[in-house]
Design an enzyme around this catalytic site. Structure first.
Site: not given
Ligand code: PNW
Length: 561
Positions: A50, A106, A203, A343, A345, A458, A465-466
């Site tokens: 990233q 990290r 991770n 992790n 969110y 984060w 962001e993927w």
């Molecule tokens: C985490 N979802 O990923 C990762 O560990 C990080 O690399 C990423 O940037 C961060 O959270 C924010 O997205 C996720 O689609 C990616 O539910 C996608 C999801 C959840 C976590």
């Protein structure tokens, strides 16, 4: 007028004009004053793909994410080819942490940057080793402790092609992926372990397993939703255990560090009291899938095994789609975490959804639950990220009860906003998120006696962001991805976070806490207004923000910075 008076007057007006949010619960959502334990770890996180860029510098091999991005599968056809260019700009990154008073960082190591094919016998990329040595030395020189993730999704493409990656022979004794991951871990312990004392093997294996090998929208894009995720998870758990034992047997005595894994989980709250079992099942299928074997007894959660056995019967299969560990494997997996990396969110509302169709089984329907969100939960830029601060306290309490009161390191938490013009530098929504979530973490620590040892934001920087590419920003620092120099700019949230770290929480009587008190109701309200006025671009509330908050914020900073 004295600035402080002017500031509180302005906030008073703002408060008076702010509608009271129906979701605000006076008791549950009240601000807790106090501080975290003295040795509490404040950190921020990033991941190799990233931020690093330099995707083909020296002998670095391609990862499965290089492949996916180069196929144009990411939003806007974005790639991590350059990203934040941290491969070259790491001293600046370290300087930003220093500025914020952070003592931990990290980051992750890119496997194919160390072993281009993933296998040591094919050659080591010495420039890659030099890069991580230089980064670690720069951190130590600035009194910042590295916490290193060995695998943050960027599997060497060659391992996917040669062995099927984490699908490799998952139930036989000839699996090579465990050994290959073990070799890679050993090499990292050997080369960096004199200075790195916190290791995270994987991770979010949930994401790799389900999105990478089940749904297949994430790399390596293997679409097999009935079984792919169960096979991959099985291999990841065994690979983790392997890497743990290598540290235990060969390095722990000399290096004295800790090894854990980072699991992600959304809290599942029942929609009605009748959905309580469903909510538990949701969390067991999510977190328990990995946490139960590693932190409890070497095996999958009971509810997962019985549910999957029943599904097998219904589907007319002779064996469950959920693989089984052998007795020896169970023994080797159980207890392989010195700390519990989490992790978190967001939270989902769970309903019981019995008996979904069985023709096309997949992990989502296997759980027999429905998920949604309450209408008054505000949403971040990311479609899946609803802001529910109390969820993290519930989840931390669950982990304490379920897994024998482990030391928990929150290794990621944060929220996104949009890539828009003008850039969101006064990122109030992010400040509010960190304020509310860290306060809930403090409640878990100080009121519920959960052993929370670390909180990690984060992210340090806006980054790749993927699948969303650069369209969602999670950073405490802004990065202009059109600027070849990738200059970093502090956002308001970095100033807030610096104060939070300096205060180690919300001590009674401090200027910082007074500021937080003033912001508290606003934070619990404006985020709701944001979702109501959500347009995908600048939300209506943004204008309100600049009018009522940007100015007082500036004054607040001059008072407390
Ligand atoms: C985490 N979802 O990923 C990762 O560990 C990080 O690399 C990423 O940037 C961060 O959270 C924010 O997205 C996720 O689609 C990616 O539910 C996608 C999801 C959840 C976590």
């Amino acid at each position: 007028m004295e600035p402080r008076k002017f500031f509180s007057l302005l906030l008073g007006v703002t408060l008076a004009l702010t509608p009271i949010n129906g979701a605000y619960d006076k008791e549950r959502d009240a601000l807790l004053k106090g501080t975290f334990p003295q040795d509490f770890i404040w950190s921020s996180a990033t991941a190799a793909y990233q931020i690093e860029g330099a995707w083909n510098v020296s002998d670095k091999g391609p990862s499965v994410w290089d492949t996916l991005a180069h196929q144009g599968r990411v939003y806007n056809q974005d790639t991590g080819d350059v990203a934040c260019d941290s491969y070259h700009k790491y001293p600046e990154d370290v300087a930003l942490m220093k500025q914020m008073g952070l003592k931990y960082y990290r980051f992750s190591i890119s496997w194919p940057r160390i072993f281009p094919t993933g296998e040591q016998q094919d050659g080591v990329n010495q420039d890659g080793v030099r890069y991580y040595n230089a980064l670690i030395n720069e951190l130590i020189a600035n009194d910042i402790q590295p916490m290193v993730t060995l695998f943050h999704w960027d599997l060497p493409q060659v391992l996917q092609d040669r062995y099927g990656g984490f699908l490799n022979n998952h139930t036989t004794n000839t699996t090579v992926i465990h050994d290959l991951f073990g070799d890679y871990a050993r090499f990292c312990y050997q080369n960096f372990g004199d200075r790195v004392k916190y290791w995270i093997t994987f991770n979010e294996p949930w994401i790799t397993s389900w999105l990478g090998y089940g749904v297949g929208n994430f790399a390596p894009q293997h679409n097999e939703p009935a079984e792919g995720q169960y096979k991959a998870a099985h291999n990841i758990i065994l690979s983790h255990a392997k890497a743990y034992h290598i540290y235990d047997d060969e390095f722990r005595a000399a290096q004295g560090g800790q090894v854990g894994i980072t699991l992600n989980c959304d809290w599942g709250t029942p929609k009605t009291p009748a959905d309580a079992d469903a909510a538990l099942r949701y969390v067991q299928f999510f977190l328990g899938w990995f946490a139960h074997p590693i932190y409890k007894n070497g095996d999958y959660p009971e509810v997962m095994k019985t549910t999957m056995a029943r599904k097998a019967q219904e589907e007319g299969r002779t064996t469950s789609r959920l693989p089984e560990f052998t007795p020896e494997q169970k023994l080797s997996i159980s207890g392989t975490g010195d700390f519990f990396g989490l992790n978190h969110y967001t939270t989902v509302e769970v309903t019981d959804a019995c008996c979904t169709p069985i023709e096309n089984p997949n992990y989502d329907t296997d759980k027999d639950v429905g998920t949604g969100h309450a209408p008054d939960w505000p949403r971040a830029a990311s479609s899946w990220l609803y802001v529910v601060p109390w969820g993290i306290r519930n989840l931390l309490g669950f982990i304490k009860e379920e897994y024998g009161d482990p030391e928990i390191y929150v290794t990621e938490n944060g929220r996104s906003d949009h890539d828009q013009d003008p850039a969101i530098m006064m990122d109030m929504e992010r400040i509010c998120y960190y304020m509310m979530y860290t306060n809930e973490v403090m409640k878990a620590s100080n009121m519920d006696n959960v052993k929370v040892k670390a909180y990690t934001a984060w992210s340090l920087l806006d980054n790749f962001e993927w699948l969303s590419g650069y369209s969602e920003r999670f950073g405490l620092h802004y990065v202009d991805f059109n600027d070849p120099t990738r200059t970093r700019y502090p956002k308001a949230s970095s100033v807030f976070f610096k104060q939070l770290v300096r205060n180690n929480g919300y001590p009674e009587g401090s200027e910082f806490t007074k500021y937080v008190e003033n912001m508290w109701y606003f934070c619990h309200n404006t985020t709701e207004a944001e979702v109501n006025g959500y347009t995908g671009g600048a939300s209506q509330i943004s204008s309100l923000f600049s009018l009522f908050l940007a100015i007082p914020m500036m004054i607040a900073y001059s008072l407390i910075a």
